[in-house]
Every structure is written in structure tokens, then in C-alpha cells.
Design a protein around this motif. Structure first.
Motif, PDB file in Angstrom:
ATOM      1  N   GLY A  62      -2.361   4.140 -42.726  1.00 56.85           N
ATOM      2  CA  GLY A  62      -2.667   3.032 -41.829  1.00 56.85           C
ATOM      3  C   GLY A  62      -3.193   3.535 -40.500  1.00 56.85           C
ATOM      4  O   GLY A  62      -3.485   4.722 -40.302  1.00 56.85           O
ATOM      5  N   HIS A  63      -3.332   2.593 -39.557  1.00 57.99           N
ATOM      6  CA  HIS A  63      -3.766   2.913 -38.203  1.00 57.99           C
ATOM      7  C   HIS A  63      -2.537   3.126 -37.325  1.00 57.99           C
ATOM      8  O   HIS A  63      -1.508   2.476 -37.505  1.00 57.99           O
ATOM      9  N   GLY A  64      -2.652   4.013 -36.346  1.00 58.37           N
ATOM     10  CA  GLY A  64      -1.528   4.221 -35.456  1.00 58.37           C
ATOM     11  C   GLY A  64      -1.799   5.324 -34.448  1.00 58.37           C
ATOM     12  O   GLY A  64      -2.914   5.824 -34.312  1.00 58.37           O
ATOM     13  N   ILE A  65      -0.755   5.689 -33.727  1.00 58.29           N
ATOM     14  CA  ILE A  65      -0.800   6.732 -32.701  1.00 58.29           C
ATOM     15  C   ILE A  65      -0.021   7.934 -33.224  1.00 58.29           C
ATOM     16  O   ILE A  65       1.142   7.801 -33.623  1.00 58.29           O
ATOM     17  N   TYR A  66      -0.652   9.092 -33.258  1.00 55.43           N
ATOM     18  CA  TYR A  66       0.074  10.270 -33.695  1.00 55.43           C
ATOM     19  C   TYR A  66       0.456  11.173 -32.524  1.00 55.43           C
ATOM     20  O   TYR A  66       1.219  12.122 -32.702  1.00 55.43           O
ATOM     21  N   LEU A  67      -0.070  10.894 -31.324  1.00 55.06           N
ATOM     22  CA  LEU A  67       0.276  11.717 -30.165  1.00 55.06           C
ATOM     23  C   LEU A  67       0.035  10.914 -28.897  1.00 55.06           C
ATOM     24  O   LEU A  67      -1.037  10.314 -28.725  1.00 55.06           O
ATOM     25  N   ARG A  68       1.046  10.891 -28.024  1.00 54.47           N
ATOM     26  CA  ARG A  68       0.903  10.326 -26.687  1.00 54.47           C
ATOM     27  C   ARG A  68       1.728  11.192 -25.738  1.00 54.47           C
ATOM     28  O   ARG A  68       2.927  10.997 -25.562  1.00 54.47           O
ATOM     29  N   PRO A  69       1.103  12.176 -25.112  1.00 48.77           N
ATOM     30  CA  PRO A  69       1.862  13.160 -24.319  1.00 48.77           C
ATOM     31  C   PRO A  69       2.270  12.625 -22.949  1.00 48.77           C
ATOM     32  O   PRO A  69       1.720  13.017 -21.911  1.00 48.77           O
ATOM     33  N   ASP A  70       3.243  11.747 -22.904  1.00 44.93           N
ATOM     34  CA  ASP A  70       3.813  11.332 -21.618  1.00 44.93           C
ATOM     35  C   ASP A  70       4.517  12.530 -20.979  1.00 44.93           C
ATOM     36  O   ASP A  70       5.192  13.303 -21.664  1.00 44.93           O
ATOM     37  N   HIS A  71       4.386  12.665 -19.673  1.00 43.40           N
ATOM     38  CA  HIS A  71       4.951  13.852 -19.028  1.00 43.40           C
ATOM     39  C   HIS A  71       5.417  13.528 -17.616  1.00 43.40           C
ATOM     40  O   HIS A  71       4.976  12.552 -16.981  1.00 43.40           O
ATOM     41  N   PHE A  99       6.502  14.648 -10.070  1.00 43.84           N
ATOM     42  CA  PHE A  99       5.125  14.207 -10.281  1.00 43.84           C
ATOM     43  C   PHE A  99       5.113  13.368 -11.547  1.00 43.84           C
ATOM     44  O   PHE A  99       5.253  13.875 -12.652  1.00 43.84           O
ATOM     45  N   GLY A 100       4.949  12.071 -11.391  1.00 48.11           N
ATOM     46  CA  GLY A 100       4.975  11.181 -12.543  1.00 48.11           C
ATOM     47  C   GLY A 100       6.113  10.176 -12.453  1.00 48.11           C
ATOM     48  O   GLY A 100       6.624   9.904 -11.361  1.00 48.11           O
ATOM     49  N   PRO A 101       6.529   9.592 -13.563  1.00 49.54           N
ATOM     50  CA  PRO A 101       6.064   9.856 -14.933  1.00 49.54           C
ATOM     51  C   PRO A 101       4.644   9.340 -15.184  1.00 49.54           C
ATOM     52  O   PRO A 101       4.253   8.299 -14.667  1.00 49.54           O
ATOM     53  N   VAL A 102       3.896  10.090 -15.995  1.00 48.89           N
ATOM     54  CA  VAL A 102       2.521   9.782 -16.323  1.00 48.89           C
ATOM     55  C   VAL A 102       2.448   9.446 -17.806  1.00 48.89           C
ATOM     56  O   VAL A 102       2.913  10.231 -18.643  1.00 48.89           O
ATOM     57  N   ALA A 135       0.820  -1.201   0.000  1.00 48.50           N
ATOM     58  CA  ALA A 135       0.000   0.000   0.000  1.00 48.50           C
ATOM     59  C   ALA A 135       0.860   1.259   0.000  1.00 48.50           C
ATOM     60  O   ALA A 135       0.570   2.234  -0.704  1.00 48.50           O
ATOM     61  N   ARG A 136       1.927   1.257   0.801  1.00 55.27           N
ATOM     62  CA  ARG A 136       2.825   2.407   0.820  1.00 55.27           C
ATOM     63  C   ARG A 136       3.486   2.601  -0.538  1.00 55.27           C
ATOM     64  O   ARG A 136       3.683   3.736  -0.985  1.00 55.27           O
ATOM     65  N   ARG A 137       3.809   1.521  -1.210  1.00 52.40           N
ATOM     66  CA  ARG A 137       4.451   1.626  -2.520  1.00 52.40           C
ATOM     67  C   ARG A 137       3.483   2.191  -3.552  1.00 52.40           C
ATOM     68  O   ARG A 137       3.856   2.978  -4.417  1.00 52.40           O
ATOM     69  N   ALA A 138       2.184   1.793  -3.464  1.00 53.98           N
ATOM     70  CA  ALA A 138       1.195   2.326  -4.392  1.00 53.98           C
ATOM     71  C   ALA A 138       0.971   3.815  -4.167  1.00 53.98           C
ATOM     72  O   ALA A 138       0.821   4.589  -5.112  1.00 53.98           O
ATOM     73  N   VAL A 139       0.939   4.236  -2.879  1.00 47.19           N
ATOM     74  CA  VAL A 139       0.756   5.656  -2.578  1.00 47.19           C
ATOM     75  C   VAL A 139       1.969   6.456  -3.008  1.00 47.19           C
ATOM     76  O   VAL A 139       1.869   7.617  -3.402  1.00 47.19           O
ATOM     77  N   ARG A 140       3.114   5.825  -2.984  1.00 46.44           N
ATOM     78  CA  ARG A 140       4.358   6.528  -3.292  1.00 46.44           C
ATOM     79  C   ARG A 140       4.382   7.022  -4.727  1.00 46.44           C
ATOM     80  O   ARG A 140       4.963   8.068  -5.030  1.00 46.44           O
ATOM     81  N   PHE A 141       3.760   6.292  -5.657  1.00 49.47           N
ATOM     82  CA  PHE A 141       3.796   6.664  -7.067  1.00 49.47           C
ATOM     83  C   PHE A 141       2.572   7.482  -7.475  1.00 49.47           C
ATOM     84  O   PHE A 141       2.352   7.702  -8.642  1.00 49.47           O
ATOM     85  N   GLN A 142       1.755   7.902  -6.528  1.00 49.32           N
ATOM     86  CA  GLN A 142       0.617   8.755  -6.831  1.00 49.32           C
ATOM     87  C   GLN A 142       0.876  10.157  -6.296  1.00 49.32           C
ATOM     88  O   GLN A 142       1.170  10.342  -5.129  1.00 49.32           O
ATOM     89  N   GLY A 143       0.740  11.149  -7.172  1.00 52.21           N
ATOM     90  CA  GLY A 143       0.993  12.525  -6.782  1.00 52.21           C
ATOM     91  C   GLY A 143       2.484  12.830  -6.701  1.00 52.21           C
ATOM     92  O   GLY A 143       3.332  12.146  -7.291  1.00 52.21           O
ATOM     93  N   TRP A 144       2.823  13.888  -5.971  1.00 51.78           N
ATOM     94  CA  TRP A 144       4.222  14.283  -5.802  1.00 51.78           C
ATOM     95  C   TRP A 144       4.919  13.310  -4.849  1.00 51.78           C
ATOM     96  O   TRP A 144       4.357  12.892  -3.844  1.00 51.78           O
TER      97      TRP A 144
END
Length: 462
Positions: free
Chosen positions: A147-156, A167-170, A22-31
């Protein structure tokens, strides 16, 4: 409740393990604190401990402010977000567009790492380091492949001062898109008109209300007066004594105009390129090979369909690799869009095996059939010959690349390539002997070539 013999027993996780998870899951959420902050705390505490043990006051004086300053550092309270601007779900290959995302860093963020596509291509793209300010980040992209594909995936990822809190990576929400194949300018040639057609763009053999002159004959009961050729009638009256009589009136008879059907039969079972050694390997990161046989076939089908639909004919699509695929014959701009979408969908299902299937109900009576394939198997040649024997006008478009490279990883690469070329020539020669017109597809010389070939075929059939 007692479990039955042999039933698996539920293993309870210790509370300590659940707490750590649980602590590990909270650690990666938010700052959250970064490893740099933890290392700085450990280094400051170590300096203080070494100073106390060795009675070195200067080490403790250096470590104490470092530990106090880091412990008093608070994590930013804002909630950063990146929102992508909506774009149309369908674009055309070769089209340019401006892709933008809105960045809201919140309070406490100093810089951000944002993933954006490069200006020359569309896709996931590399990561760019930018200052964390409110605004919109834009980039110009061009869709080089269809074809089909992804033209944008704004990872930040957002970071505070000195990178002590992040904060992230998201992983951003991937924006899907469909790139339709491009349309090359082609000159449509004359197609054989359908027997049931009454109005169209092609001249038929029967008389009617067309534009092309068929014959000049004497006036008969039922002919309209607007069809009377007065010059010929006056000359005939002058030869008969100068008066108009029933045998001197002449009318112009014209050819009736009828519509035509064109069926594009695309071989989607194979996708081969210039390198023979890569024929069995599926291209990484894309549906088809750039410059391969399927890429040429889709581009050629899209261009031919656009040319003849613009001319007023009826065009349909048959997927030789999947009998349930394809588009029935139709006309208009919506028919072109249906054909292009079906071409993109069919290219995603390349199997590399199986016999070609052509449902005869998909080919109307009197329709011209254009078969697009690399012709690497005998079954497709047999299918093409059967269409010709049934009285259809069949045009075979060879999609095999002209310059093939042998497999360099084996000493049998050159002999295998020579065998492949010899079998390919024999198949095309057998098709020509049965009345099939074979033409290699070349985008550089496609303008006007197809029209000239169809005009020549129609002259031979007459």
C-alpha cells in the motif's frame, strides 16, 4: 473610505499582543532556552532573595554563582540538520532495505533525539536518544504490508550541555513510498484461446504450425515437404507395391497455437475480516485490513497476473467498485507493473456500498474472467451469471475468510453470523447452478490448484 452599513469592521490587534506573538515565533526558531534553565535562574534568584531578607549569607552565596553561571551561558551557534538518504519510490512487500539518515549536529550540540523506524517494520517509528556526532544512522526495515504510506520521517531534537538549550523539535520531511503486493508462485493453467489469436502458448482447434500433433493425412497440393511423415509414407508405399505414388505420401497436421486473454475482476467495494463486528470500522493507520478479503484479493490478483503474463498470455484488470479504474488487457512485464500499481491505488477507495459495474468493452471476446469477491451481495452474483450466459468462461474466487468470529458486543452476534453464512452459501450455490465454477482462495494450496481447475473446465467445454 466609509464602509457600507452592516459591513464587518476590522479589529486591530494591540501592539503588545503582536509583539508577544512575534517573540513567541522567534522563540521556537533556532536554539532556545529550556524550562530547566528558567527554573534554575528562578531558584538561584530566590535563594539570593531569601538570604538577603533572612540575613542568611550562605543562601546568597549558593544562589549567586548559580545565577551568574546561568546568565553567562551562551546558546550554541551551530545549525543542526538531518538529511535522509534517498530510496526508490516503489518497493515490493516482503523486501528488506537499509534506511539511513545523515546527522550534522553543528557546534554546541551534545546529544540528539532522533525518530527512526524499528528493524522489523517500516513506519514513523519511536524516538532514540543518541550522542550528537557527525555520521550516518542506519537501520534495516522490512515492508510487511503493501500500500501507500510513510517509511521514514526523521523527527529530531538537539540539546546542549545539561539540556539548557535545545534546537527543535523539528518534524522531519516524510518520505513516501508505494509497496506493491507480493507475487506468490502459481502454475498457470490452460486458457481457452482467442478466436483472433494467431500465435500464442495455447492449442487451438484449427490446424496450423504448432507443436502438438493433430492428425496424419495424405499429401495435398500446397503442403510443405517438411511436414511429410516418411515412416508412414514408406509403409504405405510398401503396401502399394514398393513405389511412392501420389496416394502414398502422408503429412503430419498439427494444432495451431493461439494466445489467450484473462480478465481479473476485483471487488473493491468491501473489505471484511474475520471479526464480523469490525466490518463497518475502517482500519486505523492502513488502507486495508491485514488478512481481510481485499488483502487476499489483491495478493491473489497480483500472483495470477504474474503467472499468466509470464506464460505469454494477455491479462487485464477490472475494478468492480469504480468503472473508470482498471487496466486494459496487455502483455509483458510493464503490464504486470501497471496492474500492481492499479491494485494498490484501488484499495485506497473502499466505499462499502454501491452496485458492481463491469464494462463489457473491458472484456474481450473469448476471454476468461476471474471474479474475486467475498460475495456478500446478490448484485455481484447476478453480474457473474450474466457473464456466463454470454458464453464467457467465468471462475469465481471466494475471498470470504473461512473462520468468522461473531460480534461479542451484542447478544445477536451468533444469529447474525449464521444468517450471513447461510446467505453466502446460497449465493455460491446459485452461481454454480448457472455454470460458474466457485473456488475458495487459499495461499497455502494455491500452487497448482488453479491450473487443475482450469484444465477441468476446459475439458468440460470440449
Amino acid at each position: 473610505m466609509t464602509p457600507w452599513p452592516g459591513a464587518p469592521r476590522r479589529v486591530r490587534e494591540p501592539k503588545v499582543v503582536a509583539w508577544f506573538m512575534a517573540r513567541r515565533a522567534v522563540r521556537f526558531q533556532g536554539w532556545r532556552r529550556t524550562d530547566a534553565l528558567v527554573r534554575a535562574l528562578v531558584c538561584g534568584a530566590g535563594l539570593m532573595l531569601v538570604g538577603l531578607v533572612m540575613h542568611r549569607v550562605e543562601l546568597a552565596v549558593i544562589g549567586l554563582p548559580l545565577v551568574i553561571g546561568l546568565l553567562l551561558t551562551k546558546a550554541p551557534s551551530g545549525t543542526p540538520e538531518v538529511v535522509s538518504a534517498p530510496l526508490p519510490d516503489t518497493v515490493v512487500a516482503g523486501q528488506h532495505a537499509v534506511v539511513g539518515v545523515t546527522v550534522r549536529p553543528g557546534e554546541g550540540a551534545v546529544f540528539t533525539a532522533l525518530r527512526m523506524p524499528l528493524p522489523t517494520t517500516a513506519g514513523v517509528g519511536p524516538v532514540h536518544l543518541l550522542p550528537a556526532t557527525d555520521g550516518e544512522v542506519r537501520t534495516s526495515v522490512v515492508w510487511n504490508a503493501w500500500g501507500h504510506g510513510i517509511y521514514l520521517r526523521p523527527d529530531h531534537l538537539f540539546a546542549s550541555h545539561d539540556g539548557l538549550h535545545v534546537f527543535g523539535p523539528v518534524v522531519g520531511i516524510a518520505v513516501q513510498h508505494t509497496v506493491l503486493p507480493p507475487i506468490e508462485p502459481l502454475v498457470p493453467g490452460p486458457l481457452p484461446p482467442r478466436a483472433a489469436g494467431l500465435v500464442g502458448m495455447h492449442r487451438s482447434a484449427r490446424p496450423g504450425d504448432g507443436m502438438e500433433l493433430r492428425d496424419i493425412r495424405t499429401f495435398q497440393p500446397g503442403d510443405r515437404l517438411r511436414r511429410v511423415d516418411w515412416r508412414v509414407s514408406l509403409r504405405a508405399a510398401a503396401a502399394a507395391g514398393g513405389t511412392l505414388m501420389p496416394g502414398t505420401l502422408h503429412v503430419r497436421e498439427r494444432h495451431a497455437e493461439a494466445d489467450a486473454d484473462l480478465v481479473l475482476a476485483l471487488d473493491t467495494r468491501l473489505d471484511v475480516g474475520r471479526a464480523v463486528g469490525e466490518w463497518n470500522a475502517r482500519p486505523v493507520g492502513m488502507d486495508v485490513r491485514r488478512g481481510g478479503s481485499l488483502d487476499l484479493g489483491v495478493r491473489a490478483s497480483s500472483s495470477i497476473a504474474a503467472a499468466y503474463l509470464r506464460h505469454g498470455d494477455r491479462v487485464g484488470l477490472v475494478d468492480l467498485g469504480h468503472p473508470r479504474g482498471g487496466v486494459p488487457v496487455g502483455s509483458g512485464h510493464r503490464q504486470l507493473q501497471r496492474i500492481r500499481h492499479q491494485l494498490v491505488h484501488a484499495a485506497r477507495r473502499v466505499e462499502g456500498s454501491g452496485d458492481p459495474v463491469l464494462n463489457q468493452t473491458r472484456v474481450p471476446s473469448g476471454a476468461t474472467v476471474v471474479v474475486l469477491s467475498p460475495f456478500l451481495d446478490d448484485q455481484l452474483v447476478d453480474l457473474t451469471v450474466q457473464l456466463t450466459r454470454r458464453g464467457r468462461l467465468v471462475l469465481a474466487v471466494d475471498l470470504l475468510p473461512a473462520e468468522l468470529a461473531p460480534d461479542r458486543t451484542t447478544p445477536w452476534g451468533a444469529p447474525v453470523l449464521s444468517i450471513v453464512r447461510a446467505e453466502h452459501r446460497m449465493r455460491l450455490r446459485a452461481a454454480e447452478e448457472h455454470g460458474v465454477v466457485v473456488v475458495p482462495w487459499d495461499h497455502d494450496h494455491a500452487d497448482g490448484r488453479l491450473a487443475a481447475i482450469l484444465r477441468l473446465i476446459r475439458g468440460r467445454r470440449r
